[in-house]
Design a protein around this motif. Sequence first.
Motif, short mmCIF file in Angstrom:
data_model
loop_
_atom_site.label_atom_id
_atom_site.label_comp_id
_atom_site.label_asym_id
_atom_site.label_seq_id
_atom_site.Cartn_x
_atom_site.Cartn_y
_atom_site.Cartn_z
N THR A 195 0.84 -1.21 0.00
CA THR A 195 0.00 0.00 0.00
C THR A 195 0.87 1.24 0.00
OG1 THR A 195 -1.53 -1.22 1.37
CG2 THR A 195 -1.93 1.12 1.18
N MET A 196 1.92 1.21 0.81
CA MET A 196 2.79 2.39 0.87
C MET A 196 3.46 2.64 -0.48
SD MET A 196 4.49 2.33 4.59
CE MET A 196 5.14 3.97 4.38
N ALA A 233 0.45 3.68 -3.07
CA ALA A 233 -0.21 4.97 -2.82
C ALA A 233 0.80 6.10 -2.61
CB ALA A 233 -1.12 4.86 -1.60
N GLY A 234 2.04 5.73 -2.23
CA GLY A 234 2.95 6.79 -1.81
C GLY A 234 4.06 7.14 -2.78
N THR A 285 4.67 15.10 -7.38
CA THR A 285 4.58 16.41 -6.71
C THR A 285 5.94 17.11 -6.77
OG1 THR A 285 2.88 15.56 -5.24
CG2 THR A 285 3.98 17.58 -4.53
N LEU A 307 -9.29 13.37 -5.96
CA LEU A 307 -9.06 12.56 -4.76
C LEU A 307 -9.22 11.09 -5.12
CD1 LEU A 307 -10.76 14.74 -1.99
CD2 LEU A 307 -8.50 14.97 -3.00
N HIS A 333 -15.29 7.76 -3.65
CA HIS A 333 -15.95 7.24 -2.45
C HIS A 333 -17.35 6.79 -2.84
CE1 HIS A 333 -12.99 8.59 0.56
NE2 HIS A 333 -12.71 9.51 -0.35
N PHE A 354 -4.78 16.18 0.23
CA PHE A 354 -4.70 14.84 0.83
C PHE A 354 -6.09 14.33 1.23
CE2 PHE A 354 -0.51 16.77 1.77
CZ PHE A 354 0.31 15.83 1.16
N GLY A 355 -7.15 14.97 0.73
CA GLY A 355 -8.49 14.57 1.14
C GLY A 355 -8.76 15.02 2.56
N LEU A 356 -9.84 14.50 3.12
CA LEU A 356 -10.26 14.91 4.46
C LEU A 356 -10.89 13.73 5.19
CD1 LEU A 356 -12.24 18.27 4.08
CD2 LEU A 356 -10.09 17.95 5.29
N ARG A 376 -11.85 10.59 7.85
CA ARG A 376 -11.20 9.33 8.25
C ARG A 376 -10.64 8.55 7.10
NH1 ARG A 376 -15.39 4.84 9.09
NH2 ARG A 376 -17.21 5.72 8.06
N GLY A 432 -9.03 10.24 4.71
CA GLY A 432 -7.99 11.13 4.18
C GLY A 432 -6.65 10.41 4.14
N GLY A 490 -0.68 9.12 4.66
CA GLY A 490 0.75 9.32 4.40
C GLY A 490 1.10 10.80 4.24
N LEU A 526 4.24 12.03 6.15
CA LEU A 526 5.44 11.43 5.56
C LEU A 526 5.76 12.09 4.23
CD1 LEU A 526 7.61 9.16 5.48
CD2 LEU A 526 5.89 7.72 4.36
#
Length: 249
Positions: A45-46, A49-50, A57, A117, A120, A178-180, A182, A184, A187, A190
């Motif tokens: 996941t890291m 997603a990361g 960026t 984002l 959802h 980074f969204g908002l 729970r 959101g 990471g 980091l």
Amino acid sequence: MRSTMCCGGEEEEEGKKTLVDVLLSLQESDPEYYTDQIVKGILLTMFTAGTDTTAVTMEWAMSLMLNHSEVLEKARAELDVHVRHGPLLDEADLPKLHYLNNIIHETLRLCLAAPLLVPHESSEDCTVAGFDVPRGTMLLVNAWAMHRDPTMWVGPTWFMPERFEGGGGKEGAMFVPFGLGRRGCPGATLAMRVIGLVLGTLIQCFEWVRVGEEKVDMTEGGGFTMLKLKPLEAMYRPRESMVKVLSQL
Ligand code: HEM
């Protein structure tokens, strides 16, 4: 993974543990929960997603600075004043680098890695801004448009890191790279540190210029993560004051 743990061992300083060290020690203390599958899942996941989000960026930030050399100069001057923990930028220096932080914020406002984002789904029937939204509807948040809303941001298309000195846009302006809530981005902290360290080090160590007279092309590519249509190409050379430091790395 195992060899990292064995090499790090008990002698390793507390502050120098890697994420894998931490996950493996959790596995030792709670093997039923931290199975190999869970540990691999967290790492996957890291990575997924990361990695792209953080890398793109930094690419947008460098592109914006190359098109606004005065911003690059100001960031470099700040680094020269505040880097105190060694010849190279250190994580401990980051809290003092307000302008660098503003550059990252302004980059995330204009060129956010996830412009819609993450999709959802409404878990219940609900009403949003007067619209009836049935249960099970896919909901997308157009953060890209919110970050460029002319009623909320002065000169919304300008690259102006200084705007974040006063907290950002007008009252009510939404800044949500980074969204908002729970769901959101977990990471975000980091990411801000990694981006700060990498960008800061690149600016501290090298002189950067565009390849030619023309501005860097800022056209956005398609896709879930907002990449540059044309990958950034730039020229650099070590700053004279950093040649010795760099040669000793
Ligand atoms: C500049 C870098 C990054 C940006 C712009 C970013 C942006 C986002 C956004 C917009 C979301 C969806 C939030 C929502 O829908 O409300 C998200 C979710 C997520 N991010 Fe990031 N992210 C970044 C870096 C990272 C890093 C470094 C990691 C982990 C190491 C990470 C892990 C995740 C995870 C696991 C989720 C899903 C959370 C959930 O569904 O509960 N992100 N990110």
